[in-house]
Structures are given as structure tokens and as C-alpha cells.
Design a protein around this motif. Structure first.
Motif, mmCIF file in Angstrom:
data_model
loop_
_atom_site.group_PDB
_atom_site.id
_atom_site.type_symbol
_atom_site.label_atom_id
_atom_site.label_comp_id
_atom_site.label_asym_id
_atom_site.label_seq_id
_atom_site.Cartn_x
_atom_site.Cartn_y
_atom_site.Cartn_z
ATOM 1 N N LEU A 75 19.274 40.704 -21.430
ATOM 2 C CA LEU A 75 19.167 41.219 -22.610
ATOM 3 C C LEU A 75 19.217 41.151 -23.663
ATOM 4 C CD1 LEU A 75 21.074 44.646 -21.471
ATOM 5 C CD2 LEU A 75 18.633 44.650 -21.413
ATOM 6 N N ASP A 79 12.639 41.844 -25.956
ATOM 7 C CA ASP A 79 12.391 43.138 -25.254
ATOM 8 C C ASP A 79 12.163 43.018 -24.422
ATOM 9 O OD1 ASP A 79 13.647 44.846 -27.342
ATOM 10 O OD2 ASP A 79 12.141 44.730 -28.706
ATOM 11 N N PRO A 81 9.795 43.570 -20.581
ATOM 12 C CA PRO A 81 10.587 44.543 -20.025
ATOM 13 C C PRO A 81 10.908 43.843 -18.807
ATOM 14 C CG PRO A 81 8.010 45.400 -20.796
ATOM 15 C CD PRO A 81 8.658 43.863 -21.164
ATOM 16 N N PHE A 84 14.657 43.038 -19.206
ATOM 17 C CA PHE A 84 15.486 44.321 -19.060
ATOM 18 C C PHE A 84 15.635 44.772 -18.055
ATOM 19 C CE2 PHE A 84 15.497 48.765 -19.065
ATOM 20 C CZ PHE A 84 16.910 49.798 -20.057
ATOM 21 N N LEU A 189 22.034 54.210 -24.347
ATOM 22 C CA LEU A 189 21.532 53.550 -24.383
ATOM 23 C C LEU A 189 20.064 54.151 -23.711
ATOM 24 C CD1 LEU A 189 20.207 50.392 -24.028
ATOM 25 C CD2 LEU A 189 21.020 50.037 -21.777
ATOM 26 N N ALA A 190 20.123 54.599 -23.139
ATOM 27 C CA ALA A 190 18.751 55.010 -22.222
ATOM 28 C C ALA A 190 18.429 56.984 -23.044
ATOM 29 C CB ALA A 190 19.991 55.850 -20.993
ATOM 30 N N ASN A 192 18.591 56.531 -26.074
ATOM 31 C CA ASN A 192 17.553 55.708 -27.479
ATOM 32 C C ASN A 192 16.272 55.070 -26.348
ATOM 33 O OD1 ASN A 192 17.656 54.451 -30.361
ATOM 34 N ND2 ASN A 192 17.809 52.065 -29.327
ATOM 35 N N LYS A 193 16.655 54.346 -25.776
ATOM 36 C CA LYS A 193 15.236 53.747 -25.335
ATOM 37 C C LYS A 193 14.522 54.524 -24.482
ATOM 38 C CE LYS A 193 13.476 49.754 -22.449
ATOM 39 N NZ LYS A 193 13.317 48.996 -23.242
ATOM 40 N N PHE A 194 14.530 55.797 -23.743
ATOM 41 C CA PHE A 194 13.550 56.856 -23.102
ATOM 42 C C PHE A 194 13.606 57.970 -23.991
ATOM 43 C CE2 PHE A 194 15.913 54.240 -19.913
ATOM 44 C CZ PHE A 194 14.661 52.854 -19.435
ATOM 45 N N GLN A 197 14.885 57.723 -30.405
ATOM 46 C CA GLN A 197 15.258 56.672 -30.650
ATOM 47 C C GLN A 197 16.512 56.828 -32.466
ATOM 48 O OE1 GLN A 197 13.091 53.519 -31.928
ATOM 49 N NE2 GLN A 197 12.837 52.253 -30.436
#
Length: 232
Positions: A75, A79, A81, A84, A189-190, A192-194, A197
Motif C-alpha cells: 500500500l 495509488d 490499483p 492496492f 479506509l473503505a 475514504n476510498k470509495f 474523502q
């Protein structure tokens, strides 16, 4: 526990603070790349010295930490993918290792605390299903991987709860709260990412993550089975 391992706790507190500082100030990228691997490396050393890795429980926690270290490094690579996804896979295996370790304690006396077990199952199912359906519209092609990850992290918290009355109280509470912190970290985390933010996401995510790994490791170091199967 804190006084007993004062030197290690002081060292980990320094790593904890420096890592959060690097997450707060993004210009401290070198500090971040230095301290992030030290989180798990220090815990691997503590677990090895504190338990000598006797028995399957401690070996499985050790293996889980190794995969967590791999996940941290992946990680950190950016960034991309692919990184990740590889990091997500490494942490998935980390959680499975923890689940298998917690299962050893549950198996030592599976007939105990059936009421508590039912409560744990209901709470974990409620969280897992509710959270997944909340973020599902934002996931796109990540729906299946996130579903698998949500199931595993919920199962890890459930198995941590299943250790009740089978180990000493301090170990049970450390690992249970560690599992909860892991759940909080992964949920943030989920989100913020999906989903959306938010400011200082890295600070909150890493604080919960470091607390989770610390609590699980120290709970493993302090673990004493009350009902013991041979050679566990």
C-alpha cells in the motif's frame, strides 16, 4: 501490561507518534516510508521475544503479522490499483491467520458462553451486512473483493468475541478491542476510498490500524488458556 513491557511500549509509542505525524504532514514522505514498516517489525520482535512462538496460536499470529507487513509495503507503493489489490489480498490473509488462531481458543471449550456467542454472531452480521450495503453503490467492479473482505473482517471480530471465558480476561479484552479497531480502520479506509474523502483520513485510519495490531499482539503475548486442548 504497560509497566511490564515498558521499554517496548515506549518504542512503539514513538513509532506511533512519528507515523501519525507523517500522515498529518504529507511532506514527511521519507519519515512515513521509514516508520510504517517499523510498526509490524517491532510487533514481530515483541511477539517472538515474549512468546518464543510456542504453540500454534502464536505461530499463526506471527504469520498474520508477516502478511500485514507485506500489505503495508504494497500500500506504500502508490495509488496503482494493482498494488492496492495485492495489499488488500495480503491483509485478507492476515485476517484469516488471526481467525484461525482465535479459533484454537474457541475450540478449547466450544460449549462455553453460548449466549455470548449468539450476541457476537448477530452484532457482526448486522455490521457486515449493513456496512456493505451502505457502500455497495459506490464500489463498481470492487463489489466482490470488498464483500469478501467485509465477511472476513466481521468473522475475525466474531471469533475474537468467541474467546470469552476460554482465556484470561486481559488477553480476551486486548484482542477483542484490537479486532474492533481493525474493523474501524478498514471501515474508514473503505469510506475514504470509495464513498467520500475526508480530511486527515490517513491519521485516523493509521491510528486505528496501529492500535489494532498492538492490541492483538499484546493480547497474544499475555494469553493464557483456561481450558486447554493438548499442544495448542
Amino acid at each position: 501490561m504497560l509497566k511490564k513491557h515498558l521499554k517496548f511500549n515506549t518504542l512503539f509509542a514513538v513509532i506511533f507518534i512519528l507515523q501519525l505525524l507523517s500522515e498529518y504532514n504529507h511532506e514527511l514522505i521519507r519519515l512515513k516510508y521509514t516508520t510504517k514498516p517499523l510498526i509490524v517489525l517491532s510487533l514481530l520482535l515483541m511477539l517472538t521475544v515474549g512468546t518464543r512462538l510456542k504453540g500454534r496460536f502464536h505461530k499463526r499470529i506471527f504469520t498474520g503479522l508477516l502478511f500485514a507487513l507485506a500489505g503495508d509495503i504494497l500500500l506504500m507503493l502508490g495509488d496503482n490499483p494493482a498494488y492496492f489489490m495485492y495489499g488488500l489480498g495480503a491483509f485478507l490473509i492476515c485476517h484469516i491467520c488471526y481467525i484461525s488462531a482465535f479459533y484454537l481458543d474457541f475450540r478449547s471449550a466450544p460449549e462455553l458462553d453460548k449466549k455470548g456467542a449468539r450476541i457476537a454472531i448477530l452484532m457482526c452480521a448486522f455490521f457486515g451486512i449493513g456496512f456493505y450495503f451502505y457502500i455497495r453503490p459506490h464500489l463498481g467492479p470492487m463489489r466482490l473483493p470488498v464483500l469478501a473482505y467485509t465477511f472476513v473482517i466481521s468473522l475475525m471480530m466474531m471469533m475474537a468475541a468467541f474467546r470469552n471465558l476460554r482465556v484470561n480476561r486481559s488477553s480476551f479484552l486486548f484482542i477483542l478491542f484490537g479486532a474492533i479497531c481493525f474493523l474501524v480502520s478498514d471501515a474508514l479506509l473503505a469510506l475514504n476510498k470509495f464513498v467520500i474523502q475526508f480530511d486527515y483520513a490517513g491519521v485516523f485510519i493509521m491510528a486505528a490500524y496501529m492500535a489494532a495490531q498492538y492490541l492483538i499482539t499484546m493480547g497474544a503475548v499475555d494469553r493464557k488458556l483456561i481450558n486447554l486442548y493438548p499442544k495448542q
